[in-house]
Scaffold this motif. Structure first.
Motif, PDB file in Angstrom:
ATOM      1  N   ILE A 217     -37.447 -28.519 -26.930  1.00 30.50           N
ATOM      2  CA  ILE A 217     -37.304 -27.508 -27.974  1.00 30.50           C
ATOM      3  C   ILE A 217     -38.110 -26.287 -27.558  1.00 30.50           C
ATOM      4  O   ILE A 217     -39.321 -26.392 -27.316  1.00 30.50           O
ATOM      5  N   TYR A 218     -37.446 -25.151 -27.468  1.00 25.99           N
ATOM      6  CA  TYR A 218     -38.147 -23.933 -27.077  1.00 25.99           C
ATOM      7  C   TYR A 218     -38.689 -23.236 -28.315  1.00 25.99           C
ATOM      8  O   TYR A 218     -37.962 -22.989 -29.272  1.00 25.99           O
ATOM      9  N   SER A 219     -39.999 -22.981 -28.277  1.00 24.35           N
ATOM     10  CA  SER A 219     -40.676 -22.383 -29.429  1.00 24.35           C
ATOM     11  C   SER A 219     -40.136 -20.989 -29.686  1.00 24.35           C
ATOM     12  O   SER A 219     -39.719 -20.278 -28.770  1.00 24.35           O
ATOM     13  N   SER A 220     -40.163 -20.610 -30.956  1.00 25.70           N
ATOM     14  CA  SER A 220     -39.548 -19.332 -31.354  1.00 25.70           C
ATOM     15  C   SER A 220     -40.564 -18.204 -31.251  1.00 25.70           C
ATOM     16  O   SER A 220     -41.065 -17.698 -32.243  1.00 25.70           O
ATOM     17  N   GLY A 221     -40.917 -17.831 -30.043  1.00 26.61           N
ATOM     18  CA  GLY A 221     -41.819 -16.711 -29.854  1.00 26.61           C
ATOM     19  C   GLY A 221     -41.119 -15.393 -30.146  1.00 26.61           C
ATOM     20  O   GLY A 221     -39.921 -15.258 -29.952  1.00 26.61           O
TER      21      GLY A 221
ATOM     22  N   LYS B 198     -41.926 -21.216 -25.053  1.00 27.50           N
ATOM     23  CA  LYS B 198     -42.394 -22.375 -24.296  1.00 27.50           C
ATOM     24  C   LYS B 198     -41.491 -23.569 -24.572  1.00 27.50           C
ATOM     25  O   LYS B 198     -41.065 -23.795 -25.711  1.00 27.50           O
ATOM     26  N   GLY B 199     -41.226 -24.382 -23.549  1.00 28.25           N
ATOM     27  CA  GLY B 199     -40.390 -25.565 -23.689  1.00 28.25           C
ATOM     28  C   GLY B 199     -41.210 -26.786 -24.082  1.00 28.25           C
ATOM     29  O   GLY B 199     -41.980 -27.313 -23.284  1.00 28.25           O
ATOM     30  N   ILE B 200     -41.046 -27.240 -25.317  1.00 24.79           N
ATOM     31  CA  ILE B 200     -41.796 -28.385 -25.835  1.00 24.79           C
ATOM     32  C   ILE B 200     -40.995 -29.651 -25.519  1.00 24.79           C
ATOM     33  O   ILE B 200     -39.887 -29.830 -26.032  1.00 24.79           O
ATOM     34  N   VAL B 201     -41.540 -30.505 -24.676  1.00 23.94           N
ATOM     35  CA  VAL B 201     -40.841 -31.723 -24.271  1.00 23.94           C
ATOM     36  C   VAL B 201     -41.212 -32.850 -25.227  1.00 23.94           C
ATOM     37  O   VAL B 201     -42.367 -33.295 -25.263  1.00 23.94           O
TER      38      VAL B 201
END
Length: 504
Positions: free
Chosen positions: A157-161, A167-170
Motif C-alpha cells: 500500500i503506497y502512502s498518500s503523501g 512510500k510502499g508499505i509492505v
C-alpha cells in the motif's frame, strides 16, 4: 491454512465448494457467484503464470473498483504474488515511480487510467482491466499452489503523501491474517453483505473487503461514492456491514432520501481514516441501525485502537482502547512516559505490523522508537492522551501541532469549538507563519447560511469568545469545501499553501 496464518487463497476455494451459487462480488449490474468468481480468478492466475508471474512477484493496478478488480486480487494472491494497488489520484510521475518501486512488470488499468498514465509506463505490460476477456487464456491452468510463507508480501500500500513519491508499505500474509481473524470476531461471516464505497487501492477498504471474502460473504462495490446510490444499494442488497469515512457518514445523514430508506438490515458499521467528531458519532448511533465501531491506527500497523461506540456512549470523544494483543505508550520528546491525561506522541507494538517500507530500509528504521530495554515501538506521528480507563483522545498529527509564542496549540481543540458555532458544518485549522509568534492559527470553515454562516469575521469573533488567549484565530476563511484525499482526510498542506492573507 497454517497454524499461525490464515490462507486467504485456500479459503476462497473452500467458499466456492461450499456455496457455489451464493453471490461473491457485485458491482452495478455485474455479479459473480462464488463458483464464477473463483473459476475466473483461477483462469487469470493461470494466464499470469504462463506469462512468467511467480510467487513473490508484484502485480500493479490503477483502476476504479469493479468485479474484475476483485478477480485480479484473488488471482494475484492465488499465485502467492503481491498486489500493488495504486491510486489514480496520483500524478503521472508518482505512478511511474511507484510502479518502478513495486517491481511490477504487469500493470492492470481501466480505460481512463490507460489514457492518463500509459505514456509514463513505457516498458511495462499494460492489461485492460475492463476488457479482461481479451487477456485471459481460457485454456490456462493455474499452477500447483505454492507453500504459504507468512512473512511474504500480501500487498503493498503506497502512502498518500501530498508531495514526492509515496512510500510502499509492505503488509505480510501474517499481518493480513490478523485482520481476517479479527474481522470474524466483529461480525464478518458467510451471511454478511458488505458495501465497500471507498477504493480498492485503500487500506480502509481492504480491511472490510478481504475479511468479507475470506469468510464467504458478499462484497458490493461502488466505483464512486454517491449518497443516493449508496442508500439504494444498501436497501436493495440488504447490506449488513459497511465501512465509511466520516465525511461519507455526514453526507449520507444529510441526504434528503435518508430517512425514507430501509436500512434495517445493517448490523455493523465501521469508520476509520479521518477524525470522527463525537457529535457525528452520536447522530450515526441515533439514526442508523446496527452497531458502530471506529478504528484508529496506521496502515503500517503497530498499535491499533477500537471504539465500540454503541457500548461506550460516554467515550465518543475518544478513538477507543488498544485492540487485543496491542501495546501503547504515550511519550514526551525525550522518550519518557507521560501521566494519564497528558498529551504526547503515540507509539505502539503489535503482531499486526508491516514488514517495512519497500526498498527503503532508512525510512523503515526511522519509523521506530527503541526504548531503553531495546524493544521497538512504531511511531504514529500522532499526538494523543490516554484517560484513566485507557481510552485514547486523539489530538493531532505532530506535524500539525502549532507552536505559537512557545505554547503548544492543538488544532483539533480549536476545530471542536468552531463546530459548536451556528451554521458551521466543517472546520480545519492550520498554523501559518507569524513574525510576532512564530506560528499562529488560521481556520478554514464550511458554513451554511444563517446568523453567522456568511460572515467570516462574525464567526471569528464568536470563536474568540470561547477560545483561550493562545488559541485565538489570526484569520478565518470561508470555503465551499475542504480539500480531501480519496479516503476523506483533510489535506491541511493544501490549506496552508492556499492562504494568501497576512497575520501579525
Amino acid at each position: 491454512m497454517t497454524d499461525a496464518t490464515f490462507d486467504f487463497r485456500a479459503a476462497l476455494a473452500a467458499n466456492a465448494d461450499a456455496r457455489p451459487d451464493h453471490p461473491a462480488v457485485i458491482c452495478g449490474e455485474d455479479k459473480l457467484s462464488w463458483r464464477q468468481f473463483v473459476a475466473r480468478a483461477e483462469k487469470l492466475a493461470g494466464t499470469l503464470a504462463d506469462h512468467g508471474v511467480k510467487p513473490g512477484d508484484s502485480v500493479a493496478s490503477i483502476a476504479l473498483s469493479s468485479v474484475d478488480y476483485a478477480v485480479l486480487w484473488a488471482a494475484v494472491l492465488r499465485l502467492r504474488a503481491t498486489m500493488a494497488p495504486l491510486a489514480p489520484s496520483s500524478t503521472p510521475d508518482q505512478i511511474a515511480a511507484m510502479v518502478a518501486d513495486s517491481g511490477a512488470r504487469f500493470v492492470f488499468v481501466d480505460a481512463p487510467n490507460r489514457a492518463e498514465f500509459g505514456a509514463v509506463l513505457d516498458g511495462k505490460t499494460l492489461v485492460d482491466l475492463d476488457r479482461l476477456d481479451g487477456f485471459i487464456d481460457p485454456t490456462a491452468q493455474a499452477p500447483k499452489l505454492a507453500p504459504l510463507d507468512p512473512q511474504a508480501g500480501f500487498n503493498i500500500i503506497y502512502s498518500s503523501g501530498t508531495t514526492g513519491t509515496p512510500k510502499g508499505i509492505v503488509q505480510s500474509c501474517a499481518m493480513r491474517s490478523l485482520h481476517i481473524t479479527g474481522g470474524r470476531r466483529i461480525g464478518y461471516g458467510p451471511d454478511c453483505v458488505t458495501l465497500c464505497s471507498t477504493p480498492l487501492y485503500s487500506n480502509t477498504t481492504l480491511v472490510s473487503f478481504i475479511p468479507t471474502l475470506a469468510w464467504g460473504g458478499t462484497v458490493v462495490l461502488m466505483p464512486k461514492f454517491d449518497t443516493a446510490k449508496w442508500l439504494r444499494l444498501a436497501e436493495r442488497h440488504r447490506v449488513t456491514h459497511a465501512m465509511l469515512v466520516p465525511v461519507q457518514y455526514r453526507r449520507l445523514l444529510a441526504d434528503p432520501g435518508f430517512d425514507a430508506t430501509d436500512l434495517s438490515s445493517l448490523q455493523m458499521k465501521f469508520c476509520t481514516s479521518a477524525p470522527f467528531a463525537a457529535e457525528l458519532k452520536a447522530e450515526v448511533l441515533r439514526r442508523m441501525p446496527g452497531g458502530l465501531i471506529e478504528f484508529f491506527g496506521m496502515t503500517e500497523g503497530g498499535v491499533g485502537f477500537m471504539l465500540v461506540a454503541h457500548e461506550h456512549p460516554d467515550k465518543l470523544h475518544t478513538v477507543g482502547q488498544p485492540q487485543p494483543g496491542h501495546e501503547v505508550r504515550i511519550i514526551d520528546e525525550d522518550g519518557n512516559d507521560v501521566p494519564p491525561g497528558t498529551p504526547g506522541e503515540i507509539v505502539g507494538r503489535s503482531p499486526a505490523t508491516m514488514n517495512g517500507y519497500r526498498n527503503r530500509p532508512d525510512l523503515t528504521a526511522k519509523a521506530y522508537w527503541i526504548d531503553p530495554t531495546g524493544k521497538e515501538w512504531l511511531r504514529t506521528g500522532d499526538i494523543g492522551r490516554l484517560d484513566e480507563d485507557g481510552f485514547l483522545t486523539l489530538m493531532d498529527r505532530a506535524k500539525d501541532m502549532i507552536i505559537s509564542g512557545g505554547f503548544n496549540i492543538y488544532p483539533s481543540d480549536i476545530e471542536a469549538v468552531l463546530l459548536t458555532l451556528p451554521g458551521v458544518v466543517e472546520a480545519a485549522v492550520v498554523g501559518v507563519a507569524s513574525e510576532a509568534w512564530g506560528e499562529t492559527p488560521v481556520a478554514f470553515v464550511v458554513a451554511r447560511e444563517g446568523p453567522l454562516g456568511g460572515d467570516a469575521e462574525a464567526l471569528r469573533t464568536a470563536a474568540t469568545a470561547k477560545l483561550g488567549k493562545t488559541q485565538r484565530l489570526a484569520a478565518l476563511v470561508l470555503v465551499d469545501e475542504l480539500p480531501r484525499s480519496h479516503i476523506g482526510k483533510v489535506l491541511k498542506r493544501e490549506l496552508r499553501d492556499s492562504f494568501r492573507g497576512t497575520v501579525a
